[in-house]
Write a protein that holds these residues in place. Structure first.
Motif, PDB file in Angstrom:
ATOM      1  N   ILE A 160      40.213  37.322  46.812  1.00  0.00           N
ATOM      2  CA  ILE A 160      39.517  38.569  47.122  1.00  0.00           C
ATOM      3  C   ILE A 160      39.819  38.933  48.565  1.00  0.00           C
ATOM      4  N   CYS A 161      40.408  40.091  48.771  1.00  0.00           N
ATOM      5  CA  CYS A 161      40.780  40.554  50.111  1.00  0.00           C
ATOM      6  C   CYS A 161      39.928  41.768  50.462  1.00  0.00           C
ATOM      7  N   THR A 162      39.213  41.689  51.568  1.00  0.00           N
ATOM      8  CA  THR A 162      38.268  42.738  51.967  1.00  0.00           C
ATOM      9  C   THR A 162      38.571  43.197  53.385  1.00  0.00           C
ATOM     10  N   GLU A 244      39.170  39.813  55.534  1.00  0.00           N
ATOM     11  CA  GLU A 244      38.616  38.541  55.067  1.00  0.00           C
ATOM     12  C   GLU A 244      39.194  38.190  53.708  1.00  0.00           C
ATOM     13  N   LEU A 245      39.560  36.929  53.564  1.00  0.00           N
ATOM     14  CA  LEU A 245      40.035  36.403  52.283  1.00  0.00           C
ATOM     15  C   LEU A 245      39.012  35.429  51.727  1.00  0.00           C
ATOM     16  N   ARG A 246      38.692  35.569  50.412  1.00  0.00           N
ATOM     17  CA  ARG A 246      37.750  34.678  49.734  1.00  0.00           C
ATOM     18  C   ARG A 246      38.316  34.215  48.400  1.00  0.00           C
ATOM     19  N   ASP A 249      36.695  32.885  42.441  1.00  0.00           N
ATOM     20  CA  ASP A 249      35.673  32.279  41.578  1.00  0.00           C
ATOM     21  C   ASP A 249      34.399  31.954  42.347  1.00  0.00           C
ATOM     22  N   THR A 250      34.542  31.302  43.496  1.00  0.00           N
ATOM     23  CA  THR A 250      33.367  30.819  44.233  1.00  0.00           C
ATOM     24  C   THR A 250      32.939  31.745  45.366  1.00  0.00           C
ATOM     25  N   ARG A 251      33.769  32.733  45.691  1.00  0.00           N
ATOM     26  CA  ARG A 251      33.522  33.630  46.828  1.00  0.00           C
ATOM     27  C   ARG A 251      33.463  32.893  48.164  1.00  0.00           C
ATOM     28  N   ALA A 252      33.976  31.689  48.199  1.00  0.00           N
ATOM     29  CA  ALA A 252      33.978  30.908  49.431  1.00  0.00           C
ATOM     30  C   ALA A 252      34.971  31.515  50.418  1.00  0.00           C
TER      31      ALA A 252
END
Length: 445
Positions: A160-162, A244-246, A249-252
């Motif tokens: 996930i890239c935000t 931010e990269l996460r 699955d875990t959003r870590a």
């Protein structure tokens, strides 16, 4: 300029043997770095309580980042204290001022230390400027679109890239704003080369973007542009973002980087240093022992590109006697302050604590610093301390007490000093009002 600031801050450091600064902190631009006990070595007695406080009212420190938390124990794990860089490309070094307090049942020791921070280019490749600059062709104009030609973000499909727009206290963007083209005006919004009518913003069909949190792909395909709003201005402005990269699955959180995206403004001028205003008298009249505020009638500066409320003053040559202080804590000298502090009369001169039969004259030198960290020529203020014309006893020194909850401290000559021109032995102190969170004892009563 930064080297001068560090030397001045170090010169004001109190030495009590509590802290040994073994090395500074190295941080990648736009990223964070931990401060460990190997870099900041603090030694106190086994029975002492020890706290470290980050000094936040010195604007010449923490200029491109922040140390967190603001208060922490002297014994801290390696992943507890962190310096976070905000992505600014303007400075390659920073400083953090710390106060270390050692509390015992009967005494308080305090030492001030300046932690140097070296900023290096990360070279991580998470966020990279593209081959096409973000360019505004004229005053009040629109820039080209922020897309993959302007900015490249390296990510993978399984992450996930935000992207977030940073609303920081740094004052950028200072000359314009981020906008998004409206659907009906997409064709008109791309015409960035026509002449703007009059001395006002061009009539683009756009929507202001003040808060933004979106995916990296959406950020680079939303038609975002920069709109210039403040001519005449300097030739460079910035859009601060954080990527931010996460894990999906875990959003870590995996990786994060801040970046100030530069905006080039065609036809603008190079940033000029601030200047002292000719209306300021540069003279301060002070009564003996009286804490006296500085005002903009005594010291003032202006800048063509930076709003006056964002100017900072640095004390480059403190007075040989007495000190410059902030009224939030007048017991400690300061080495810098903001124009707003000066305007609100929160900056003052504390005269020396000994009486003198004739007028004393001192000088203090300041520099004004603008939003691009450009400094003015030295500004000298002349301070004249009038001799006292009274025989009444007066308080010449009052530094207060530092202690933890539940502790008690004797009030000694180091904290409270009284002078009298007739007979100091005949002077009595009377408590006319009591403390709100404790009580005063005299000889145990």
């Amino acid at each position: 300029m930064a080297a001068i600031t560090v030397l001045l801050l170090l010169a004001a450091t109190q030495v009590s043997g509590l802290v040994r600064l073994k090395s500074g902190v190295e941080v990648a631009r736009g990223r964070s770095a931990f401060v460990t006990g190997r870099q900041l070595q603090i030694t106190v007695g086994p029975a002492a309580d020890c706290k470290v406080e980050v000094v936040t009212n010195e604007p010449v420190t923490q200029r491109v980042g922040r140390l967190t938390p603001q208060v922490f124990d002297c014994t801290f794990p390696d992943d507890r204290v962190k310096y976070v860089h905000n992505g600014s490309p303007q400075l390659d070094e920073d400083t953090v001022m710390l106060r270390v307090y050692s509390f015992t049942s009967s005494d308080t020791q305090m030492e001030t230390v300046v932690l140097p921070v070296r900023v290096v280019d990360s070279g991580s490749g998470l966020v990279v400027l593209g081959s096409t600059p973000l360019l505004v062709p004229q005053a009040y104009g629109l820039s080209n679109i922020i897309d993959t030609k302007v900015l490249r973000i390296q990510t993978r499909g399984d992450l996930i890239c935000t992207v977030r727009l940073l609303n920081t206290d740094t004052g950028v963007p200072s000359l314009g704003q981020l906008v998004r083209e409206e659907e009906s005006g997409a064709r008109k919004g791309r015409q960035t080369d026509f002449h703007c009518p009059g001395n006002k913003p061009c009539p683009h069909r756009t929507t202001d973007v003040h808060f933004l949190k979106t995916s990296c792909q959406e950020f680079l395909h939303s038609g975002l542009r920069y709109q210039h709003l403040s001519p005449p201005s300097s030739e460079v402005d910035y859009i601060p973002i954080r990527v931010e990269l996460r894990e999906r699955d875990t959003r870590a959180p995996l990786e994060a980087e801040s970046l100030w995206l530069p905006v080039l403004i065609h036809g603008a001028v190079q940033n000029q240093p601030p200047q002292a205003t000719f209306m300021a008298s540069l003279i301060l009249e002070v009564d003996q022992f009286i804490l006296t505020p500085l005002t903009t009638a005594t010291l003032d500066a202006k800048d063509g590109e930076t709003p006056q409320e964002r100017l900072v003053f640095n004390v480059t040559a403190p007075p040989v006697r007495g000190y410059i202080t902030h009224l939030d804590d007048h017991t400690k000298p300061i080495s810098s302050f903001t124009w707003l502090d000066l305007h609100e009369m929160k900056v003052a001169y504390q005269p020396p604590n000994n009486s003198q039969p004739q007028r004393g004259n001192y000088e203090v030198e300041f520099q004004a610093i603008d939003g691009a960290f450009t400094t003015s020529a030295p500004i000298t203020v002349h301070i004249s301390v009038r001799a006292a014309e009274t025989d009444a006893p007066r308080v010449s020194w009052n530094t207060g007490l530092d202690l933890l909850e539940g502790q008690s401290r004797p009030i000694t000559w180091e904290q409270l000093q009284i002078v009298d021109s007739d007979d100091i032995q005949a002077v009595y102190l009377v408590a006319v009002d009591g403390p709100r969170h404790g009580h005063l004892r005299v000889r145990g009563q």
